[in-house]
Design an enzyme around this catalytic site. Structure first.
Site, PDB file in Angstrom:
ATOM      1  NE  ARG A  57      -1.012   2.680   2.892  1.00 53.53           N
ATOM      2  CZ  ARG A  57      -0.665   3.575   3.288  1.00 53.53           C
ATOM      3  NH1 ARG A  57      -0.648   4.815   2.635  1.00 53.53           N
ATOM      4  NH2 ARG A  57      -0.112   3.664   4.724  1.00 53.53           N
ATOM      5  CG  ASP A  58       3.303   4.387   3.077  1.00 56.97           C
ATOM      6  OD1 ASP A  58       3.474   5.179   2.071  1.00 56.97           O
ATOM      7  OD2 ASP A  58       3.014   4.877   4.370  1.00 56.97           O
ATOM      8  CB  CYS A 105       2.405  10.184   1.455  1.00 53.88           C
ATOM      9  SG  CYS A 105       0.775  11.067   1.342  1.00 53.88           S
ATOM     10  CG  HIS A 146       7.222   7.777   5.281  1.00 53.95           C
ATOM     11  ND1 HIS A 146       7.328   7.129   4.121  1.00 53.95           N
ATOM     12  CD2 HIS A 146       6.183   7.674   6.074  1.00 53.95           C
ATOM     13  CE1 HIS A 146       6.014   6.834   4.080  1.00 53.95           C
ATOM     14  NE2 HIS A 146       5.303   7.261   5.245  1.00 53.95           N
ATOM     15  CG  HIS A 154       3.457   5.020   9.330  1.00 58.36           C
ATOM     16  ND1 HIS A 154       2.915   4.106   8.546  1.00 58.36           N
ATOM     17  CD2 HIS A 154       3.800   5.728   8.295  1.00 58.36           C
ATOM     18  CE1 HIS A 154       2.756   4.172   7.147  1.00 58.36           C
ATOM     19  NE2 HIS A 154       3.341   5.389   7.200  1.00 58.36           N
ATOM     20  CG  ASN A 178       6.561   3.106   5.384  1.00 62.25           C
ATOM     21  OD1 ASN A 178       5.920   3.023   4.267  1.00 62.25           O
ATOM     22  ND2 ASN A 178       5.932   3.862   6.515  1.00 62.25           N
TER      23      ASN A 178
HETATM   24  P1  HMG Z   1     -12.932  14.449  -3.248  1.00 62.16           P
HETATM   25  O1  HMG Z   1     -12.839  14.893  -4.504  1.00 62.16           O
HETATM   26  O2  HMG Z   1     -13.114  15.611  -1.844  1.00 62.16           O
HETATM   27  O3  HMG Z   1     -14.175  13.762  -2.758  1.00 62.16           O
HETATM   28  O4  HMG Z   1     -11.890  13.585  -2.517  1.00 62.16           O
HETATM   29  P2  HMG Z   1     -15.600  14.012  -3.676  1.00 62.16           P
HETATM   30  O5  HMG Z   1     -16.593  13.256  -2.425  1.00 62.16           O
HETATM   31  O6  HMG Z   1     -16.023  15.217  -3.836  1.00 62.16           O
HETATM   32  O7  HMG Z   1     -15.689  12.837  -4.818  1.00 62.16           O
HETATM   33  C1  HMG Z   1     -15.019  13.258  -5.836  1.00 62.16           C
HETATM   34  C2  HMG Z   1     -14.889  12.131  -6.658  1.00 62.16           C
HETATM   35  O8  HMG Z   1     -14.232  10.974  -5.886  1.00 62.16           O
HETATM   36  C3  HMG Z   1     -16.336  11.391  -7.073  1.00 62.16           C
HETATM   37  O9  HMG Z   1     -16.143  10.579  -8.175  1.00 62.16           O
HETATM   38  C4  HMG Z   1     -16.476  10.337  -6.133  1.00 62.16           C
HETATM   39  O10 HMG Z   1     -17.396   9.115  -6.340  1.00 62.16           O
HETATM   40  C5  HMG Z   1     -14.922   9.851  -5.943  1.00 62.16           C
HETATM   41  P3  HMG Z   1     -16.558  11.417  -9.689  1.00 62.16           P
HETATM   42  O11 HMG Z   1     -17.918  11.754  -9.427  1.00 62.16           O
HETATM   43  O12 HMG Z   1     -15.736  12.644  -9.814  1.00 62.16           O
HETATM   44  O13 HMG Z   1     -16.411  10.473 -10.572  1.00 62.16           O
HETATM   45  N1  HMG Z   1     -14.714   9.179  -4.529  1.00 62.16           N
HETATM   46  C6  HMG Z   1     -14.039   7.978  -4.349  1.00 62.16           C
HETATM   47  N2  HMG Z   1     -13.564   6.758  -5.184  1.00 62.16           N
HETATM   48  C7  HMG Z   1     -13.388   5.998  -4.654  1.00 62.16           C
HETATM   49  N3  HMG Z   1     -13.342   5.587  -3.520  1.00 62.16           N
HETATM   50  C8  HMG Z   1     -13.574   6.686  -2.471  1.00 62.16           C
HETATM   51  C9  HMG Z   1     -14.145   7.822  -3.192  1.00 62.16           C
HETATM   52  N4  HMG Z   1     -14.450   8.779  -2.531  1.00 62.16           N
HETATM   53  C10 HMG Z   1     -14.915   9.700  -3.284  1.00 62.16           C
HETATM   54  N5  HMG Z   1     -13.377   6.292  -1.090  1.00 62.16           N
HETATM   55  C11 HMG Z   1     -11.021  11.599  -1.077  1.00 62.16           C
HETATM   56  C12 HMG Z   1     -11.944  12.807  -1.210  1.00 62.16           C
HETATM   57  C13 HMG Z   1     -10.653  11.433   0.103  1.00 62.16           C
HETATM   58  C14 HMG Z   1     -11.617  10.535  -1.840  1.00 62.16           C
HETATM   59  C15 HMG Z   1      -9.754  11.877  -2.057  1.00 62.16           C
HETATM   60  O14 HMG Z   1      -9.077  12.963  -1.456  1.00 62.16           O
HETATM   61  C16 HMG Z   1      -8.810  10.878  -2.166  1.00 62.16           C
HETATM   62  O15 HMG Z   1      -8.973   9.867  -2.548  1.00 62.16           O
HETATM   63  N6  HMG Z   1      -7.740  11.159  -1.405  1.00 62.16           N
HETATM   64  C17 HMG Z   1      -6.480  10.041  -1.384  1.00 62.16           C
HETATM   65  C18 HMG Z   1      -5.607  10.120  -0.515  1.00 62.16           C
HETATM   66  C19 HMG Z   1      -4.759   9.132  -0.117  1.00 62.16           C
HETATM   67  O16 HMG Z   1      -4.709   8.026  -0.653  1.00 62.16           O
HETATM   68  N7  HMG Z   1      -3.367   9.395   0.132  1.00 62.16           N
HETATM   69  C20 HMG Z   1      -2.433   8.505   0.267  1.00 62.16           C
HETATM   70  C21 HMG Z   1      -2.388   7.699   1.681  1.00 62.16           C
HETATM   71  S1  HMG Z   1      -2.453   8.568   3.110  1.00 62.16           S
HETATM   72  C22 HMG Z   1      -0.678   8.205   3.691  1.00 62.16           C
HETATM   73  O17 HMG Z   1       0.051   7.636   2.703  1.00 62.16           O
HETATM   74  C23 HMG Z   1      -0.091   8.619   4.940  1.00 62.16           C
HETATM   75  C24 HMG Z   1       0.107   7.205   5.937  1.00 62.16           C
HETATM   76  O18 HMG Z   1       0.891   6.562   5.258  1.00 62.16           O
HETATM   77  C25 HMG Z   1       0.703   7.651   7.159  1.00 62.16           C
HETATM   78  C26 HMG Z   1       1.858   8.692   6.926  1.00 62.16           C
HETATM   79  O19 HMG Z   1       2.822   8.255   6.256  1.00 62.16           O
HETATM   80  O20 HMG Z   1       2.076   9.649   7.824  1.00 62.16           O
HETATM   81  C27 HMG Z   1      -1.268   6.682   5.940  1.00 62.16           C
HETATM   82 MG    MG Z   2       3.260   6.748   5.234  1.00 61.01          MG
END
Ligand code: HMG
Ligand code: MG
Length: 324
Positions: A20-21, A245, A214, A212, A254
């Site tokens: 995933r990450d 990310c 990085h 966690h 990580n």
């Molecule tokens: P948004 O644009 O604000 O959402 O996104 P929306 O509600 O306005 O929807 C826009 C579009 O997204 C729509 O589709 C929805 O259906 C779709 P359209 O009508 O345009 O075709 N949508 C989705 N599709 C699939 N699955 C869903 C979903 N929700 C809405 N769940 C949202 C909001 C949160 C979805 C967006 O900002 C997003 O997906 N962000 C991704 C963030 C991400 O994955 N980041 C990386 C992971 S976090 C990380 O790595 C940190 C961590 O490792 C810890 C650390 O390192 O500190 C965990």
């Molecule tokens: Mg991370």
């Protein structure tokens, strides 16, 4: 072995982040078959908690687009638990349909990162999460709460330890079984990590925390030491040091799983992981992605395996030095 309440305190639980990450930030997108092969190899090496996907917008993170198909094809095998990230109700519904063992909700200590990552601020994210945690728990799904930017935010600057502590406590109160403290951009050192952990441990017991880290500045392994000293026994890591990310500019992967296992075994702690199998998997996935192996332990073990195949004299590793 030391024991506390019947639990071996020398046992460390690793949460493998590679699929995933790790893969979410790679330029090349691995095919479903290769992702499945990666997960199977990680499980074979002894890892029991593997985060394999994310039910997020495929437009935002195309690498995770086929998470539902991945879960449908995964061989389920107790005690292995497969987790996935969930940002909202749409994601929770998809995760439940996919029979995810554990979901990870994710927010941060800073509004800048949270807005860039999920489009809302920290307070709003907690309001959004409350019913999601309740719904998941009512179905017996464990919920992990990720708290990012625990040391600093790429948009808002340094984070105060008290802020991390207050937010970790709130995630716990929402019903998360575990809080994973993320140094998302990998800028921490033991000098900043230790006071952050001390503040959090005032509010949250060590048994409910994971770290966690990085490894952007090469401090990931060093930062584990204050966590271990304080009794934290759950560590997130990524095979071959993959990842980062997409919304944390400049962040690297990580801390590599191979490095973590080598360190822990050297400290006399157990992980249940076969380091040779893990290192072979790190080398394999690096080759699939066409990138250098980001684990130095992985590189060393790969060189050693190659030398053996060529009949060259063997080098000594740490285990052999200690006779274990
Ligand atoms: P948004 O644009 O604000 O959402 O996104 P929306 O509600 O306005 O929807 C826009 C579009 O997204 C729509 O589709 C929805 O259906 C779709 P359209 O009508 O345009 O075709 N949508 C989705 N599709 C699939 N699955 C869903 C979903 N929700 C809405 N769940 C949202 C909001 C949160 C979805 C967006 O900002 C997003 O997906 N962000 C991704 C963030 C991400 O994955 N980041 C990386 C992971 S976090 C990380 O790595 C940190 C961590 O490792 C810890 C650390 O390192 O500190 C965990
Ligand atoms: Mg991370």
């Amino acid at each position: 072995m030391n024991k506390e309440h019947g639990i071996p305190v020398d046992r460390v639980s690793l949460v493998e982040m590679g699929p995933r990450d790790g893969l979410q930030n790679e330029r090349s997108i691995l095919s479903l078959d290769k992702r499945l092969a990666l997960i199977a190899r990680l499980a074979e090496s002894g890892l029991q908690r593997i985060e394999v996907g994310a039910f997020v917008s495929p437009k935002r993170v195309p690498q995770m687009a086929d998470s539902a198909a991945l879960f449908a094809a995964l061989p389920r095998r107790t005690p292995i638990r497969y987790g996935a990230l969930v940002p909202n109700l749409q994601g929770l519904q998809a995760a439940m349909a996919a029979r995810v063992d554990e979901i990870g909700l994710f927010t941060a200590c800073s509004d800048g990162f949270t807005r860039a990552n999920i489009g809302i601020g920290v307070e709003e994210s907690l309001v959004r999460f409350a019913p999601l945690v309740a719904q998941a728990r009512s179905l017996g799904i464990r919920v992990r709460g990720y708290l990012s930017t625990v040391i600093a935010c790429p948009y808002d600057g340094p984070t105060r330890p008290k802020r991390v502590a207050a937010l970790a406590e709130r995630l716990l109160d929402l019903g998360c079984h575990e809080i994973s403290l993320g140094d998302t951009i990998g800028v921490g050192t033991p000098g900043t990590v230790a006071p952050m952990l001390d503040a959090v441990l005032h509010e949250v017991p060590a048994g409910r925390l994971a770290v966690h880290f990085h490894d952007t500045y090469g401090q990931g392994l060093a930062n584990l030491l204050p966590a271990l000293e304080r009794g934290i026994r759950t560590i997130d890591c990524s095979v071959a040091g993959l990842g980062g990310c997409p919304y944390a500019p400049g962040a690297s992967g990580n801390v590599a799983s191979e490095e973590v296992v080598y360190l822990l075994h050297g400290l006399g702690m157990s992980t249940g992981v076969n380091l040779d199998l893990l290192a072979a998997t790190g080398q394999w996935v690096s080759e699939q992605l066409g990138r250098a192996n980001g684990s130095r332990v992985g590189q060393a073990l790969h060189a050693r395996a190659q030398a053996r195949r060529q009949g060259k004299p063997d080098e000594i590793t740490q285990g052999e030095c200690h006779g274990s």
